[in-house]
Design a protein around this motif. Structure first.
Motif, short mmCIF file in Angstrom:
data_model
loop_
_atom_site.label_atom_id
_atom_site.label_comp_id
_atom_site.label_asym_id
_atom_site.label_seq_id
_atom_site.Cartn_x
_atom_site.Cartn_y
_atom_site.Cartn_z
N ARG A 169 4.43 -8.30 -2.85
CA ARG A 169 4.20 -8.44 -1.41
C ARG A 169 5.36 -9.16 -0.73
NH1 ARG A 169 -2.00 -9.96 -1.21
NH2 ARG A 169 -2.84 -7.85 -1.51
N ARG A 176 5.75 -2.58 5.01
CA ARG A 176 4.63 -3.27 5.63
C ARG A 176 3.93 -2.35 6.62
NH1 ARG A 176 7.90 -7.43 7.72
NH2 ARG A 176 9.24 -7.54 5.93
N LYS A 212 3.78 0.94 6.45
CA LYS A 212 3.02 1.96 5.70
C LYS A 212 1.72 1.37 5.16
CE LYS A 212 6.77 3.38 3.38
NZ LYS A 212 7.65 4.15 2.49
N ILE A 213 1.78 0.12 4.71
CA ILE A 213 0.57 -0.55 4.20
C ILE A 213 -0.43 -0.71 5.32
CG2 ILE A 213 -0.27 -2.80 3.44
CD1 ILE A 213 2.05 -2.93 1.55
N MET A 214 0.05 -1.05 6.52
CA MET A 214 -0.86 -1.19 7.65
C MET A 214 -1.59 0.13 7.92
SD MET A 214 -0.06 -1.98 11.62
CE MET A 214 0.72 -0.44 11.88
N ALA A 267 -2.15 2.48 5.78
CA ALA A 267 -3.06 2.77 4.68
C ALA A 267 -4.33 1.94 4.81
CB ALA A 267 -2.37 2.48 3.35
N LYS A 268 -4.16 0.65 5.23
CA LYS A 268 -5.34 -0.21 5.37
C LYS A 268 -6.27 0.34 6.46
CE LYS A 268 -3.86 -4.78 3.91
NZ LYS A 268 -3.44 -6.11 4.35
N ILE A 269 -5.66 0.81 7.56
CA ILE A 269 -6.49 1.34 8.65
C ILE A 269 -7.24 2.57 8.17
CG2 ILE A 269 -6.39 2.43 10.91
CD1 ILE A 269 -4.03 0.60 11.56
N LYS A 270 -6.51 3.42 7.41
CA LYS A 270 -7.15 4.64 6.91
C LYS A 270 -8.33 4.30 6.00
CE LYS A 270 -5.26 9.07 5.62
NZ LYS A 270 -4.24 9.77 4.86
N ARG A 271 -8.08 3.33 5.08
CA ARG A 271 -9.15 2.96 4.13
C ARG A 271 -10.33 2.39 4.88
NH1 ARG A 271 -8.06 -1.65 -0.23
NH2 ARG A 271 -7.91 -2.87 1.68
N ALA A 272 -10.05 1.54 5.88
CA ALA A 272 -11.15 0.95 6.65
C ALA A 272 -11.95 2.03 7.35
CB ALA A 272 -10.60 -0.06 7.65
#
Lengths: 234, 133
Positions: B99, B107, B109-111, B113-118
């Protein structure tokens, strides 16, 4: 004058022992250069060309005013400013984060460094609204993300392209002062719009080949809670 | 309540302070009340204060101050590297390092991905709520 032929570069016959001190003395050099032989060929005198006739300068009039005290003229300064050194992290194609100005926070593609030292940058315009623009290196963070910039030609862009037009002299008239201060904002010349399109076309193709890069460039950078800038790797 | 991790020859420890922060070392000798001699395959054997060590669960079988070759052999035999990287503590450290080394683009791309997962989680939750209601 007869056209000069290509000459071999002049090499010194007097090698340096140390900078400023040659190996051979003045009289030894006189012998080495063969001045004695040239003199012998020319009847004991080293051949000289007559000086070229100088063009006639107009007779100078004596000045009608002499200042009371002799004022020293300041020395002429011929220093030209060097182009600002470009940070090692910024190479053509780097994504930069603008930190100040109208487009602060925008992520933008770096094209090249202009002769003045400013960085030439583009959004691309279609992606985030940043046009071809100059930007100072000090107000920029260079990220380690690079875009392939090989298909882009920015040779025709330099500082003169971005200079403001000199304001036209208005004739003095009272009507001018009470009327509107300035004319309406000049519309952007079509040539600049075309330049933007050509530069961006190749760039956008390169950007779309990388997943998520387009949305990345369209988003602004911001610090969130708990984020420490000195610990971030850009 | 009783202690489980002891300072002993062969105890694997993590350096938690100083220039060697984050390194996994093996205690090869005890110098005095405060210091131990530690060694690792890619570092010079050196003394270190116990306060700078965090003991782990892993222990290897070595004699007092082994030769580097023997140390490496013993570490391979006990499979220290894999045990550490599989342990919960070791995995957390690896995630921390990764991290910290994230790029600005990473960072972002991770954001995403997190939104997609949520979003996916929320959809499933909504489905469950509907069937429960």
């Amino acid at each position: 004058m007869a056209p000069t032929k290509e000459r071999a570069p002049r090499v010194s016959r007097n090698p340096d022992l140390i900078r400023g001190i040659g190996k051979f003395s003045k009289s030894q050099m006189y012998h080495k250069k063969g001045i004695w032989a040239i003199k012998a060929k020319n009847g004991g005198v080293f051949p000289r060309h007559d000086p070229k006739p100088k063009p006639e300068t107009a007779a100078e009039k004596p000045p009608k005013f002499y200042p009371a005290d002799d004022v020293k003229k300041p020395l002429r300064n011929k220093h030209k400013p060097k182009q600002t050194k470009l940070r090692a992290s910024i190479t053509p194609g780097t994504v930069l984060i603008l930190l100040a100005g109208r487009f602060k926070g925008k992520r933008v593609v770096f094209l090249k460094q202009l002769p003045s030292g400013l960085l030439l940058v583009t959004g691309p315009f279609k992606i985030n609204g940043v046009p071809l623009r100059r930007v100072n290196q000090a107000y920029v963070i260079g990220t380690s993300t690079k875009v392939d910039i090989s298909g882009v030609n920015v040779d025709n862009l330099d500082d003169k392209y971005f200079s403001k037009e000199a304001p036209k002299k208005k004739s003095k008239g009272e009507g001018e002062f009470f009327g509107s201060d300035k004319e309406e904002k000049k519309a952007l010349p079509q040539q600049k719009k075309d330049d933007q399109k050509t530069v961006d076309a190749a760039l956008i193709k390169a950007i779309e080949s990388v997943p998520d890069l387009k949305t990345y460039l369209g988003a602004r950078f911001s610090l969130k809670a708990g984020v420490k800038p000195h610990e971030l790797v850009f | 309540m009783p202690f489980k991790r002891f300072v002993e020859i062969g105890r694997v420890a993590l350096i938690n302070y100083g220039p060697e922060y984050g390194r996994i070392v093996v205690i090869v000798d005890v110098i005095d009340q405060t210091r131990a001699l530690v060694d690792a395959p890619d570092m010079e054997r050196s003394p270190i204060n116990f306060k700078r060590l965090s003991l782990t669960d892993i222990k290897i079988d070595i004699k007092r101050v082994p030769k580097k070759k023997d140390l490496i052999k013993a570490m391979e035999a006990a499979d220290v590297k894999n045990k550490w990287e599989k342990s919960s503590w070791g995995r957390k450290l690896i995630v921390k390092k990764r991290r910290a080394a994230l790029n600005d683009f990473d960072r972002f791309k991770i954001m995403l991905a997190k939104i997609k997962r949520a979003g996916v989680v929320r959809q499933e939750l909504a489905k469950l709520r509907k069937t429960a209601a």
